[in-house]
Design a protein around this motif. Structure first.
Motif, PDB file in Angstrom:
ATOM      1  N   THR A   1      -2.313   6.618  -9.622  1.00 13.38           N
ATOM      2  CA  THR A   1      -1.286   5.613  -9.385  1.00 13.38           C
ATOM      3  C   THR A   1      -0.041   5.843 -10.240  1.00 13.38           C
ATOM      4  OG1 THR A   1      -2.235   4.125 -11.039  1.00 13.38           O
ATOM      5  CG2 THR A   1      -2.980   3.868  -8.759  1.00 13.38           C
TER       6      THR A   1
ATOM      7  N   ASN B   1       3.453   3.471 -10.985  1.00 15.47           N
ATOM      8  CA  ASN B   1       4.164   2.214 -10.767  1.00 15.47           C
ATOM      9  C   ASN B   1       5.631   2.433 -11.106  1.00 15.47           C
ATOM     10  OD1 ASN B   1       4.595  -0.415 -10.105  1.00 15.47           O
ATOM     11  ND2 ASN B   1       3.708  -1.281 -11.959  1.00 15.47           N
TER      12      ASN B   1
ATOM     13  N   SER C   1       2.207   5.762  -5.039  1.00 16.49           N
ATOM     14  CA  SER C   1       3.392   5.327  -5.776  1.00 16.49           C
ATOM     15  C   SER C   1       3.883   3.980  -5.283  1.00 16.49           C
ATOM     16  CB  SER C   1       4.507   6.369  -5.624  1.00 16.49           C
ATOM     17  OG  SER C   1       5.702   5.910  -6.217  1.00 16.49           O
ATOM     18  N   ALA C   2       3.832   2.981  -6.164  1.00 12.56           N
ATOM     19  CA  ALA C   2       4.353   1.657  -5.843  1.00 12.56           C
ATOM     20  C   ALA C   2       5.854   1.640  -6.102  1.00 12.56           C
ATOM     21  CB  ALA C   2       3.655   0.590  -6.680  1.00 12.56           C
TER      22      ALA C   2
ATOM     23  N   ILE D   1      -1.906  -0.934  -9.516  1.00 14.08           N
ATOM     24  CA  ILE D   1      -0.645  -1.238  -8.850  1.00 14.08           C
ATOM     25  C   ILE D   1      -0.905  -2.125  -7.642  1.00 14.08           C
ATOM     26  CG2 ILE D   1       0.497   0.895  -9.596  1.00 14.08           C
ATOM     27  CD1 ILE D   1      -0.049   2.028  -6.782  1.00 14.08           C
TER      28      ILE D   1
ATOM     29  N   GLU E   1      -4.548  -4.034  -4.032  1.00 13.19           N
ATOM     30  CA  GLU E   1      -4.497  -3.496  -5.390  1.00 13.19           C
ATOM     31  C   GLU E   1      -5.170  -2.128  -5.382  1.00 13.19           C
ATOM     32  OE1 GLU E   1      -4.900  -5.729  -9.294  1.00 13.19           O
ATOM     33  OE2 GLU E   1      -6.869  -4.754  -9.188  1.00 13.19           O
TER      34      GLU E   1
END
Length: 232
Positions: free
Chosen positions: A66, A68, A92-93, A160, A166
């Motif tokens: 992840t 963020n 990738s948030a 994230i 989530e």
């Protein structure tokens, strides 16, 4: 004087599924995985395969790494390159920001060079032809030529929020032309066990349809029962 906050935060203790767990998800349709999770796990339909999968028609299954990023910034994604292991899916948030790209062909090319097998983001990407040439399967919200920043802040390896789910590093990501599903790390073995039941049920129904089934047995029984009322 107040100390400046860090630009990057890196999780020093990242979980990862076993190689046998990862292998068990290879080639499994996302619909099967959702059924094995009893209807949960699918990312929002806004996150789709790049170009609807026309030029990168490939399914992937691998552990999530992840990043963020926050809106309009890709520093965390760039930092995540350092921590990619073979077979990872970078998630990738981007805060669902649509004003610029969350990655392009050079970034996805570097991901592939580091061993990643896929990239998932809730933002758009750029450089379609270049990404196709790189050969990195991408799931995103669309295309834009606009450039992002790389100034932070951001984090790598922490939970994230993306696509109404989530995602934590070490969760399993399964993605194909239908979309993206996340299997929480703690539910991997449970989901794999349920997949056997789902496969059997799907194969049985496929055979019935191929042999001419018109109405599911359960629906036919319901229509013939006192639980159905016909109005004239």
């Amino acid at each position: 004087m107040i100390e400046e906050p860090p630009i990057l935060s890196i999780n020093g203790s990242m979980k990862r599924p076993s190689s046998s767990q990862v292998e068990a998800f290879q080639g499994v349709p996302t619909g099967f995985v959702v059924d094995a999770l009893f209807g949960s796990g699918a990312l929002n339909r806004a996150i789709q395969p790049l170009g609807e999968g026309r030029d990168l028609n490939r399914s992937v299954a691998g552990p999530a790494l992840t990043a963020n990023c926050g809106p309009a910034d890709i520093l965390a994604t760039l930092a995540a390159l350092k921590f990619i292991q073979d077979g990872d899916v970078v998630v990738s948030a981007f805060a669902a920001h649509q004003g610029c790209a969350a990655a392009g062909d050079r970034v996805t090319g570097m991901m592939k060079n580091c061993g990643a097998v896929g990239f998932v983001t809730d933002g758009p990407v750029r450089d379609y032809a270049g990404i196709v040439e790189v050969g990195m399967p991408v799931w995103c919200s669309g295309l834009t030529p606009a450039s992002p920043y790389a100034s932070g802040p951001g984090s790598v390896g922490f939970p994230i929020q993306i696509g109404d789910q989530e995602v934590e590093t070490g969760d399993m990501i399964i993605a194909d032309r239908d979309g993206v599903v996340v299997v929480p790390f703690e539910r991997i073995d449970e989901t794999l066990a349920n997949l056997e039941r789902v496969r059997e049920a799907e194969e049985e129904l496929d055979a019935k349809v191929a042999n001419g089934l018109k109405i599911p047995d359960s629906v036919a029984e319901l229509l013939d029962s006192d639980r159905t009322r016909f109005h004239t």
